[in-house]
Write an enzyme that holds these catalytic residues in place. Sequence first.
Site, short mmCIF file in Angstrom:
data_model
loop_
_atom_site.label_atom_id
_atom_site.label_comp_id
_atom_site.label_asym_id
_atom_site.label_seq_id
_atom_site.Cartn_x
_atom_site.Cartn_y
_atom_site.Cartn_z
N PRO A 17 -7.88 -56.18 44.94
CA PRO A 17 -8.34 -56.39 43.56
C PRO A 17 -9.12 -57.70 43.48
O PRO A 17 -8.66 -58.72 44.01
CB PRO A 17 -7.04 -56.49 42.75
CG PRO A 17 -5.97 -56.83 43.73
CD PRO A 17 -6.43 -56.35 45.08
N GLN A 71 -3.38 -53.75 38.03
CA GLN A 71 -2.70 -55.01 38.32
C GLN A 71 -2.46 -55.82 37.04
O GLN A 71 -3.34 -55.95 36.20
CB GLN A 71 -3.52 -55.87 39.28
CG GLN A 71 -2.72 -57.07 39.73
CD GLN A 71 -3.50 -58.01 40.62
OE1 GLN A 71 -4.47 -58.61 40.17
NE2 GLN A 71 -3.08 -58.13 41.86
N CYS A 101 -2.74 -64.82 43.03
CA CYS A 101 -3.96 -65.47 42.55
C CYS A 101 -3.77 -66.97 42.40
O CYS A 101 -2.87 -67.41 41.68
CB CYS A 101 -4.38 -64.86 41.22
SG CYS A 101 -5.93 -65.53 40.66
N LYS A 140 1.66 -58.24 44.98
CA LYS A 140 0.66 -58.93 45.81
C LYS A 140 1.02 -60.41 45.86
O LYS A 140 1.15 -61.04 44.81
CB LYS A 140 -0.73 -58.72 45.24
CG LYS A 140 -1.83 -59.31 46.12
CD LYS A 140 -3.16 -58.65 45.81
CE LYS A 140 -4.29 -59.18 46.66
NZ LYS A 140 -4.68 -60.55 46.35
N ASN A 201 -3.70 -58.84 54.33
CA ASN A 201 -4.96 -59.18 53.65
C ASN A 201 -5.37 -60.62 54.01
O ASN A 201 -4.55 -61.45 54.30
CB ASN A 201 -4.74 -59.04 52.12
CG ASN A 201 -5.87 -59.62 51.29
OD1 ASN A 201 -5.67 -60.57 50.53
ND2 ASN A 201 -7.05 -59.07 51.43
N ASP A 203 -9.43 -62.45 55.11
CA ASP A 203 -10.41 -62.67 56.18
C ASP A 203 -10.49 -61.52 57.19
O ASP A 203 -10.82 -61.73 58.35
CB ASP A 203 -10.10 -63.96 56.96
CG ASP A 203 -10.24 -65.20 56.09
OD1 ASP A 203 -10.84 -65.09 55.02
OD2 ASP A 203 -9.73 -66.26 56.49
N GLY A 225 -11.34 -57.46 50.96
CA GLY A 225 -11.90 -57.86 49.67
C GLY A 225 -13.35 -58.21 49.77
O GLY A 225 -14.24 -57.35 49.68
N ARG A 226 -13.64 -59.51 50.00
CA ARG A 226 -15.01 -60.02 49.89
C ARG A 226 -16.00 -59.29 50.78
O ARG A 226 -17.16 -59.14 50.41
CB ARG A 226 -15.00 -61.53 50.16
CG ARG A 226 -14.33 -62.31 49.03
CD ARG A 226 -13.98 -63.71 49.46
NE ARG A 226 -12.96 -63.72 50.51
CZ ARG A 226 -12.58 -64.78 51.19
NH1 ARG A 226 -13.18 -65.93 50.94
NH2 ARG A 226 -11.64 -64.71 52.11
C1 LIG Z 1 -13.82 -63.36 43.11
C2 LIG Z 1 -12.40 -63.01 43.49
C3 LIG Z 1 -11.55 -62.50 42.53
C4 LIG Z 1 -10.23 -62.17 42.85
N1 LIG Z 1 -9.42 -61.62 41.90
C5 LIG Z 1 -8.17 -61.24 42.23
C6 LIG Z 1 -7.36 -60.57 41.27
O1 LIG Z 1 -7.77 -60.27 40.14
N2 LIG Z 1 -6.09 -60.24 41.66
C7 LIG Z 1 -5.61 -60.54 42.90
O2 LIG Z 1 -4.46 -60.23 43.20
N3 LIG Z 1 -6.37 -61.15 43.82
C8 LIG Z 1 -7.64 -61.50 43.52
N4 LIG Z 1 -8.44 -62.05 44.47
C9 LIG Z 1 -7.94 -62.22 45.85
C10 LIG Z 1 -8.28 -60.98 46.70
O3 LIG Z 1 -7.58 -59.84 46.26
C11 LIG Z 1 -7.93 -61.21 48.20
O4 LIG Z 1 -6.56 -61.48 48.29
C12 LIG Z 1 -8.72 -62.36 48.81
O5 LIG Z 1 -10.10 -62.29 48.48
C13 LIG Z 1 -8.58 -62.38 50.34
O6 LIG Z 1 -9.08 -61.21 50.91
P1 LIG Z 1 -10.54 -61.17 51.64
O7 LIG Z 1 -10.56 -62.30 52.64
O8 LIG Z 1 -10.60 -59.83 52.28
O9 LIG Z 1 -11.56 -61.37 50.56
C14 LIG Z 1 -9.75 -62.39 44.17
C15 LIG Z 1 -10.63 -62.89 45.13
C16 LIG Z 1 -11.95 -63.19 44.82
C17 LIG Z 1 -12.87 -63.72 45.88
#
Ligand SMILES: Cc1cc2nc3c(=O)[nH]c(=O)nc-3n(C[C@H](O)[C@H](O)[C@H](O)COP(=O)(O)O)c2cc1C
Length: 320
Positions: A17, A71, A101, A140, A201, A203, A225-226
């Site tokens: 998310p 969520q 978060c 989470k 989760n 990187d 995610g990203r």
């Molecule tokens: C812009 C942004 C918004 C995010 N919003 C949420 C969110 O609403 N809820 C949540 O649990 N995590 C949120 N996250 C964290 C992501 O779910 C994830 O845990 C984090 O980006 C690491 O994963 P990645 O390295 O694959 O991006 C957010 C991350 C980013 C970059």
Amino acid sequence: MLTIGPYTLKSNILLAPMAGITDPPFRTICREFGAGLTTSEMLTSDIDLWDSPKSKARLPQANEAEPRSVQIAGTDPHAMARAAEFCVDKGAQIIDINMGCPVKKVCNAAAGSALMQDKIKVRAILKALTSKLTVPVTLKIRTGWSRKNRNAIEIAQIAEQEGITAISIHGRSREDGFKGFAEYETIRQLKHLIQIPIIANGDITTIEDIRFILNYTDVDGIMIGRVARGRPWIFKELNQSLESGLAIVPTPRKLQHSTIYQHVLSLHQFFSTQGLQIARKHIGWYLDSLGVSKQNKLFIFGATTPAQQLEYLHEVLDAS
Ligand SMILES: Cc1cc2nc3c(=O)[nH]c(=O)nc-3n(C[C@H](O)[C@H](O)[C@H](O)COP(=O)(O)O)c2cc1C
């Protein structure tokens, strides 16, 4: 295959998310490309704030692929349970609790990953939700609230005792924010002590990362995610490669382009007057992933109507 309560997911690679990114049109496209599960952007547990267009867009959408996971972020167990019940009435089939978060706006209110400091509150929240709801409740988390206080295992044990169905864990502490790199050792230890499904989760961007983490930690699922921003087709590429054991087969440009048009069109339809502006963000990520020049990006960003945005997009993509 990864199972969450009664739901056996079609893939164990899930979309994380992300507020401001994983809106309904983006989630739909990720599902079409094979994301095992997508979750709404976090929704505050304060129902009084749900009248805003932003919150309304975060509520479950009737035409969304199943299972629909929503969520919730908050600090008050009863408010969170009430908000969750409301979401279930609106069609949510899984409720995910945000304790991952680190954003100040969320953590200042002691919600998100700040909650991991307060085990009594964590238990109270999880108990309130699992005792009231008939749908699976997932959690989470991060590895802890600081590097010195990596208490994810304790939190996961509480979650398991309180009937949480699955846990996704970002391999950074709250203190880390997004700095440095995620670590998977805490996730590995947690997986070996906890019986419910664990999803790793942080990187994870390549098929090699996925193979390594599945092998090293033994987790049940992977959440990305990203890396999916501007690349929703990544789910198809990763799933195929994971199944076949072969290298990634890149998605044909033609399919990438038609996906982008369809996504932008859906954003215009879903967000109506705000669609143009919201689409700009996604277009920016798409153009970055396609390596489009800054000049062409600025040209598309100059569009002032949805029709013009699509027209400019066509022009640039057809020439690329
Ligand atoms: C812009 C942004 C918004 C995010 N919003 C949420 C969110 O609403 N809820 C949540 O649990 N995590 C949120 N996250 C964290 C992501 O779910 C994830 O845990 C984090 O980006 C690491 O994963 P990645 O390295 O694959 O991006 C957010 C991350 C980013 C970059």
